[in-house]
Scaffold this motif. Sequence first.
Motif, PDB file in Angstrom:
ATOM      1  N   UNK A  67      -9.606   2.096   1.794  1.00  0.00           N
ATOM      2  CA  UNK A  67     -10.683   1.140   0.877  1.00  0.00           C
ATOM      3  C   UNK A  67     -11.194   1.479  -0.239  1.00  0.00           C
ATOM      4  N   UNK A  68     -11.090   0.550  -0.575  1.00  0.00           N
ATOM      5  CA  UNK A  68     -11.176   0.779  -2.503  1.00  0.00           C
ATOM      6  C   UNK A  68     -12.253   1.219  -2.846  1.00  0.00           C
ATOM      7  N   UNK A  69     -12.995   0.435  -2.372  1.00  0.00           N
ATOM      8  CA  UNK A  69     -15.430   0.782  -2.987  1.00  0.00           C
ATOM      9  C   UNK A  69     -15.199   0.600  -1.976  1.00  0.00           C
ATOM     10  N   UNK A  70     -16.859   1.862  -1.810  1.00  0.00           N
ATOM     11  CA  UNK A  70     -17.678   2.081  -0.700  1.00  0.00           C
ATOM     12  C   UNK A  70     -18.800   2.528  -1.263  1.00  0.00           C
ATOM     13  N   UNK A  71     -20.287   0.942  -1.832  1.00  0.00           N
ATOM     14  CA  UNK A  71     -21.258   0.596  -1.607  1.00  0.00           C
ATOM     15  C   UNK A  71     -21.861  -0.102  -0.728  1.00  0.00           C
ATOM     16  N   UNK A  72     -22.829  -0.924  -1.371  1.00  0.00           N
ATOM     17  CA  UNK A  72     -23.221  -1.907  -0.647  1.00  0.00           C
ATOM     18  C   UNK A  72     -22.266  -3.151   0.149  1.00  0.00           C
ATOM     19  N   UNK A  73     -20.749  -2.837  -1.697  1.00  0.00           N
ATOM     20  CA  UNK A  73     -20.299  -3.889  -1.380  1.00  0.00           C
ATOM     21  C   UNK A  73     -19.499  -2.987  -0.907  1.00  0.00           C
ATOM     22  N   UNK A  74     -18.261  -3.500  -0.180  1.00  0.00           N
ATOM     23  CA  UNK A  74     -16.977  -2.909   0.357  1.00  0.00           C
ATOM     24  C   UNK A  74     -15.836  -3.649   0.416  1.00  0.00           C
ATOM     25  N   UNK A  75     -15.403  -3.267  -0.080  1.00  0.00           N
ATOM     26  CA  UNK A  75     -13.746  -4.254  -0.905  1.00  0.00           C
ATOM     27  C   UNK A  75     -12.543  -3.423   0.139  1.00  0.00           C
ATOM     28  N   UNK A  76     -11.601  -3.301   0.251  1.00  0.00           N
ATOM     29  CA  UNK A  76     -10.613  -3.046   1.247  1.00  0.00           C
ATOM     30  C   UNK A  76      -9.384  -4.008   0.554  1.00  0.00           C
ATOM     31  N   UNK A  77      -7.987  -3.047   0.469  1.00  0.00           N
ATOM     32  CA  UNK A  77      -6.628  -3.581   0.891  1.00  0.00           C
ATOM     33  C   UNK A  77      -6.029  -3.721   2.003  1.00  0.00           C
ATOM     34  N   UNK A  78      -5.104  -4.070   2.682  1.00  0.00           N
ATOM     35  CA  UNK A  78      -4.709  -4.644   4.350  1.00  0.00           C
ATOM     36  C   UNK A  78      -3.086  -4.177   3.900  1.00  0.00           C
ATOM     37  N   UNK A  79      -2.183  -4.031   4.718  1.00  0.00           N
ATOM     38  CA  UNK A  79      -0.894  -4.591   4.522  1.00  0.00           C
ATOM     39  C   UNK A  79      -0.816  -4.192   5.851  1.00  0.00           C
ATOM     40  N   UNK A  80      -0.124  -5.165   6.830  1.00  0.00           N
ATOM     41  CA  UNK A  80       0.356  -5.089   8.163  1.00  0.00           C
ATOM     42  C   UNK A  80       1.806  -4.939   7.918  1.00  0.00           C
ATOM     43  N   UNK A  81       3.041  -3.822   8.322  1.00  0.00           N
ATOM     44  CA  UNK A  81       4.029  -3.834   8.094  1.00  0.00           C
ATOM     45  C   UNK A  81       5.283  -3.840   9.315  1.00  0.00           C
ATOM     46  N   UNK A  82       6.245  -4.089   9.224  1.00  0.00           N
ATOM     47  CA  UNK A  82       7.217  -4.506  11.091  1.00  0.00           C
ATOM     48  C   UNK A  82       7.864  -3.243  11.518  1.00  0.00           C
ATOM     49  N   UNK A 142       0.628  -1.082  -0.085  1.00  0.00           N
ATOM     50  CA  UNK A 142       0.009  -0.176  -0.285  1.00  0.00           C
ATOM     51  C   UNK A 142       1.291   1.467  -0.174  1.00  0.00           C
ATOM     52  N   UNK A 143       0.417   1.807  -0.818  1.00  0.00           N
ATOM     53  CA  UNK A 143       1.539   3.393  -0.575  1.00  0.00           C
ATOM     54  C   UNK A 143       1.320   4.122  -0.297  1.00  0.00           C
ATOM     55  N   UNK A 144      -0.389   4.104  -0.046  1.00  0.00           N
ATOM     56  CA  UNK A 144      -1.220   5.481   1.014  1.00  0.00           C
ATOM     57  C   UNK A 144      -2.200   4.562   1.406  1.00  0.00           C
ATOM     58  N   UNK A 145      -2.896   5.069   2.737  1.00  0.00           N
ATOM     59  CA  UNK A 145      -3.783   4.158   3.909  1.00  0.00           C
ATOM     60  C   UNK A 145      -4.357   4.931   4.252  1.00  0.00           C
ATOM     61  N   UNK A 146      -5.966   4.760   3.705  1.00  0.00           N
ATOM     62  CA  UNK A 146      -7.153   5.992   5.500  1.00  0.00           C
ATOM     63  C   UNK A 146      -7.203   5.310   6.589  1.00  0.00           C
ATOM     64  N   UNK A 147      -6.587   4.246   6.781  1.00  0.00           N
ATOM     65  CA  UNK A 147      -7.210   3.845   7.813  1.00  0.00           C
ATOM     66  C   UNK A 147      -5.470   3.023   8.505  1.00  0.00           C
ATOM     67  N   UNK A 163       2.381  -2.145  12.279  1.00  0.00           N
ATOM     68  CA  UNK A 163       1.289  -1.201  11.711  1.00  0.00           C
ATOM     69  C   UNK A 163       0.412  -2.354  11.112  1.00  0.00           C
ATOM     70  N   UNK A 164      -0.922  -2.208  11.010  1.00  0.00           N
ATOM     71  CA  UNK A 164      -1.926  -2.631  10.404  1.00  0.00           C
ATOM     72  C   UNK A 164      -2.782  -1.589   9.381  1.00  0.00           C
ATOM     73  N   UNK A 165      -2.478  -0.794   8.193  1.00  0.00           N
ATOM     74  CA  UNK A 165      -2.993  -0.033   7.429  1.00  0.00           C
ATOM     75  C   UNK A 165      -4.453  -0.881   6.651  1.00  0.00           C
ATOM     76  N   UNK A 166      -5.322  -0.371   6.288  1.00  0.00           N
ATOM     77  CA  UNK A 166      -6.274  -0.629   5.175  1.00  0.00           C
ATOM     78  C   UNK A 166      -6.457   0.416   4.622  1.00  0.00           C
TER      79      UNK A 166
END
Length: 250
Positions: A221-236, A153-158, A216-219
């Motif tokens: 959000x890719x799409x936000x409607x009836x179905x939400x998809x998200x990508x996550x990355x956990x980094x040491x 993830x180059x950027x994250x929301x949370x 760090x657990x980064x999230x």
Amino acid sequence: MDQQDSIFIQKFPVRYGDIDISGYASIKSFFSNFQEIGFNHADILAQKYNGKKEFSFAVVWTKLNVVMKRIPKWKEMLTYSSWISPLIQNSKIATRNFKIEDSQHNQIGYGYGTMVFFDMVKRKSIEIPKELLIYPTHDYSIGNHEFSKLDNLSTYDYQITIKTQYTDLDIYRHVNNVRYINWVIDSMPLDILKKKKCYETEIHFLNEAKNGILVKSNTKILTENEKISANHEIIREDGKSIARVKTIWK
């Protein structure tokens, strides 16, 4: 070789510790039960075909995909089935399949994942040990056995920061895989957690985490409607990615 040994079946109730605030099973419970039934099946096969031999290698997940058609409620009794896809000599990768059925024998979910074998003495991956090539397998693949390409993830929301603890560790003395799912859930915004359920989770395990480090657990959000998809990355804390994850919420 007894083909009855190829498919292992075990029942699990949806326990109180498995549910979220709405009383439905959390996605982490399916990962936990997959882990349990996989080890139980492997233990039975080792006892029957290898005579309880102590192995010098460990089995390590590399990728795991869980897809739910329906999320069960607290106290439901579920039947899990698991089997190994045919093993290929000289390969380093094995595949395990999972099926989840409710008390009415309806399939409500499934999963599949790839594993590698790790020499505990030499600390490196090895080909599928010859002792395991005699195990009965089942030539049926549940799902399409395809995995996404998950980039960093180059950027994250949370983002949340966690310090790993002794209680996070398993018998391999590193953080248990199910903890990663907890960290992914905890990094999601609360309004999504309250309104949606996680129906699909794909995780790629990249590096281990030891006791007493910051992650760090980064999230994103890719799409936000009836179905939400998200990508996550956990980094040491050393900057290395521990896991990359894709989730779908409905």
